[in-house]
Design a protein around this motif. Structure first.
Motif, mmCIF file in Angstrom:
data_model
loop_
_atom_site.group_PDB
_atom_site.id
_atom_site.type_symbol
_atom_site.label_atom_id
_atom_site.label_comp_id
_atom_site.label_asym_id
_atom_site.label_seq_id
_atom_site.Cartn_x
_atom_site.Cartn_y
_atom_site.Cartn_z
ATOM 1 N N ALA A 190 36.279 61.364 37.397
ATOM 2 C CA ALA A 190 36.059 62.802 37.210
ATOM 3 C C ALA A 190 35.329 63.071 35.905
ATOM 4 O O ALA A 190 34.452 63.950 35.840
ATOM 5 N N ALA A 191 35.662 62.315 34.858
ATOM 6 C CA ALA A 191 35.040 62.528 33.556
ATOM 7 C C ALA A 191 33.591 62.058 33.531
ATOM 8 O O ALA A 191 32.735 62.688 32.901
ATOM 9 N N LEU A 192 33.305 60.964 34.216
ATOM 10 C CA LEU A 192 31.940 60.435 34.222
ATOM 11 C C LEU A 192 31.015 61.255 35.109
ATOM 12 O O LEU A 192 29.805 61.320 34.866
ATOM 13 N N GLY A 193 31.565 61.828 36.169
ATOM 14 C CA GLY A 193 30.763 62.671 37.050
ATOM 15 C C GLY A 193 29.919 61.871 38.030
ATOM 16 O O GLY A 193 30.148 60.676 38.262
ATOM 17 N N ASP A 194 28.912 62.541 38.580
ATOM 18 C CA ASP A 194 28.119 61.956 39.658
ATOM 19 C C ASP A 194 27.229 60.802 39.223
ATOM 20 O O ASP A 194 26.676 60.096 40.067
ATOM 21 N N ARG A 195 27.081 60.605 37.928
ATOM 22 C CA ARG A 195 26.207 59.522 37.454
ATOM 23 C C ARG A 195 26.826 58.144 37.666
ATOM 24 O O ARG A 195 26.125 57.136 37.594
ATOM 25 N N TRP A 196 28.153 58.113 37.907
ATOM 26 C CA TRP A 196 28.847 56.845 38.042
ATOM 27 C C TRP A 196 29.704 56.818 39.314
ATOM 28 O O TRP A 196 30.267 57.838 39.695
ATOM 29 N N ARG A 197 29.789 55.635 39.907
ATOM 30 C CA ARG A 197 30.748 55.374 40.984
ATOM 31 C C ARG A 197 31.805 54.435 40.418
ATOM 32 O O ARG A 197 31.470 53.421 39.798
ATOM 33 N N VAL A 198 33.071 54.777 40.618
ATOM 34 C CA VAL A 198 34.179 53.986 40.067
ATOM 35 C C VAL A 198 34.878 53.240 41.195
ATOM 36 O O VAL A 198 35.344 53.848 42.162
ATOM 37 N N VAL A 199 34.951 51.916 41.062
ATOM 38 C CA VAL A 199 35.643 51.054 42.025
ATOM 39 C C VAL A 199 36.987 50.666 41.435
ATOM 40 O O VAL A 199 37.047 50.077 40.351
ATOM 41 N N GLU A 200 38.079 50.975 42.122
ATOM 42 C CA GLU A 200 39.421 50.615 41.671
ATOM 43 C C GLU A 200 39.797 49.236 42.202
ATOM 44 O O GLU A 200 39.784 49.016 43.419
ATOM 45 N N GLU A 201 40.134 48.318 41.310
ATOM 46 C CA GLU A 201 40.620 46.991 41.714
ATOM 47 C C GLU A 201 41.858 46.656 40.897
ATOM 48 O O GLU A 201 41.843 45.813 40.003
ATOM 49 N N GLY A 202 42.945 47.354 41.192
ATOM 50 C CA GLY A 202 44.206 47.112 40.517
ATOM 51 C C GLY A 202 45.224 46.504 41.463
ATOM 52 O O GLY A 202 45.453 47.030 42.550
ATOM 53 N N LEU A 203 45.834 45.400 41.067
ATOM 54 C CA LEU A 203 46.844 44.723 41.881
ATOM 55 C C LEU A 203 48.119 44.552 41.070
ATOM 56 O O LEU A 203 48.100 43.909 40.008
ATOM 57 N N PRO A 204 49.250 45.113 41.527
ATOM 58 C CA PRO A 204 50.504 44.897 40.810
ATOM 59 C C PRO A 204 50.817 43.408 40.642
ATOM 60 O O PRO A 204 50.675 42.622 41.586
ATOM 61 N N GLY A 205 51.207 43.033 39.441
ATOM 62 C CA GLY A 205 51.551 41.645 39.161
ATOM 63 C C GLY A 205 50.385 40.761 38.782
ATOM 64 O O GLY A 205 50.593 39.587 38.458
ATOM 65 N N ARG A 206 49.170 41.287 38.806
ATOM 66 C CA ARG A 206 48.007 40.444 38.497
ATOM 67 C C ARG A 206 48.057 39.960 37.043
ATOM 68 O O ARG A 206 48.359 40.720 36.135
ATOM 69 N N THR A 207 47.762 38.696 36.845
ATOM 70 C CA THR A 207 47.696 38.069 35.529
ATOM 71 C C THR A 207 46.237 37.808 35.170
ATOM 72 O O THR A 207 45.332 38.068 35.967
ATOM 73 N N THR A 208 46.018 37.255 33.990
ATOM 74 C CA THR A 208 44.662 36.834 33.648
ATOM 75 C C THR A 208 44.304 35.556 34.411
ATOM 76 O O THR A 208 43.314 35.528 35.153
ATOM 77 N N VAL A 209 45.101 34.510 34.244
ATOM 78 C CA VAL A 209 44.720 33.201 34.788
ATOM 79 C C VAL A 209 45.870 32.456 35.467
ATOM 80 O O VAL A 209 45.706 31.282 35.831
ATOM 81 N N PHE A 210 47.017 33.109 35.676
ATOM 82 C CA PHE A 210 48.195 32.405 36.180
ATOM 83 C C PHE A 210 48.482 32.725 37.643
ATOM 84 O O PHE A 210 48.669 33.894 37.995
ATOM 85 N N PRO A 211 48.580 31.709 38.528
ATOM 86 C CA PRO A 211 49.177 31.938 39.840
ATOM 87 C C PRO A 211 50.666 32.214 39.616
ATOM 88 O O PRO A 211 51.304 31.532 38.818
ATOM 89 N N ASP A 212 51.203 33.203 40.288
ATOM 90 C CA ASP A 212 52.590 33.588 40.055
ATOM 91 C C ASP A 212 53.498 32.832 41.024
ATOM 92 O O ASP A 212 53.349 32.970 42.239
#
Length: 215
Positions: free
Chosen positions: A41-63
């Protein structure tokens, strides 16, 4: 004017998980409340925002409990290809690395997050086969509170150092940086997740950071 694309790559706080009163809570904020939605909403029409959030995601660790797919580095190349062309990837990971089960020395946080940065910067997922830019976001410290407190035993003290460690990592890699801990705090309900007000403040802060990069 050409529309640019940013992918927000993170964990449950990018997914929009609400602060949890119990481990059985599965609440999620709506799209307009989650910080990527506020960002859009803040960036407006100039940007498209892709959400890639996963609960529990780490940097480099398989859980070992949550599954191998929680390894942020392992799945990142596929997501970069899936959403290309990307102008920018905003990375906010590291909170789940503070879980007691991973026993990660916090001094290794820079190596972990730089592996993610390298995966983006050596990819061809950007415009015309180039690499996307990176905005590295340090998550705020955890609090060891509520139903998640025991899971994050020892994480509160370690996570206080992430802002400085990520700032140095961003400097080494030559990428933009934002310390979310200077903007928001984790909810005292569970010590990890953000309330709606924090999502709003973070989304605005990320929008300002991206606007500065685009100028």
């Amino acid at each position: 004017m050409k529309t640019r694309t940013v992918m927000c790559y993170g964990d449950s706080n990018t997914h929009g998980t609400m602060p949890m009163a119990s481990l059985q809570d599965m609440g999620r904020f709506g799209p307009e409340t989650r910080w990527p939605g506020v960002l859009a909403a803040a960036l407006g029409d100039r940007w498209r925002v892709v959400e890639e959030g996963l609960p529990g995601r780490t940097t480099v660790f398989p859980d070992p409990i949550g599954g191998a797919h929680r390894d942020g580095l392992a799945v990142l190349p596929a997501l970069l290809e899936s959403h290309r062309p990307l102008d920018l990837v905003a990375i906010m990971l590291g909170t789940n690395d503070m879980k007691q089960r991973f026993q990660m020395p916090v001094v290794e946080a820079a190596d972990a997050v730089l592996a993610l940065v390298a995966a983006v910067r050596t990819s061809t997922a950007g415009v015309d086969g180039g690499a996307p830019a990176v905005l590295l976001i340090a998550p705020p410290p955890v609090l060891e509170a509520g139903c998640l407190g025991e899971i994050f035993t020892g994480g509160a003290e370690k996570s206080k150092r992430l802002g400085a460690i990520y700032a140095e990592a961003a400097k080494r890699a030559g990428v933009a940086f934002l310390d979310a801990g200077e903007v928001i705090g984790s909810s005292p309900v569970d010590g990890v997740h953000f309330d709606a007000e924090a999502h709003a403040r973070l989304g605005q802060a990320v929008a300002e950071a991206i606007a500065g990069l685009a100028d």
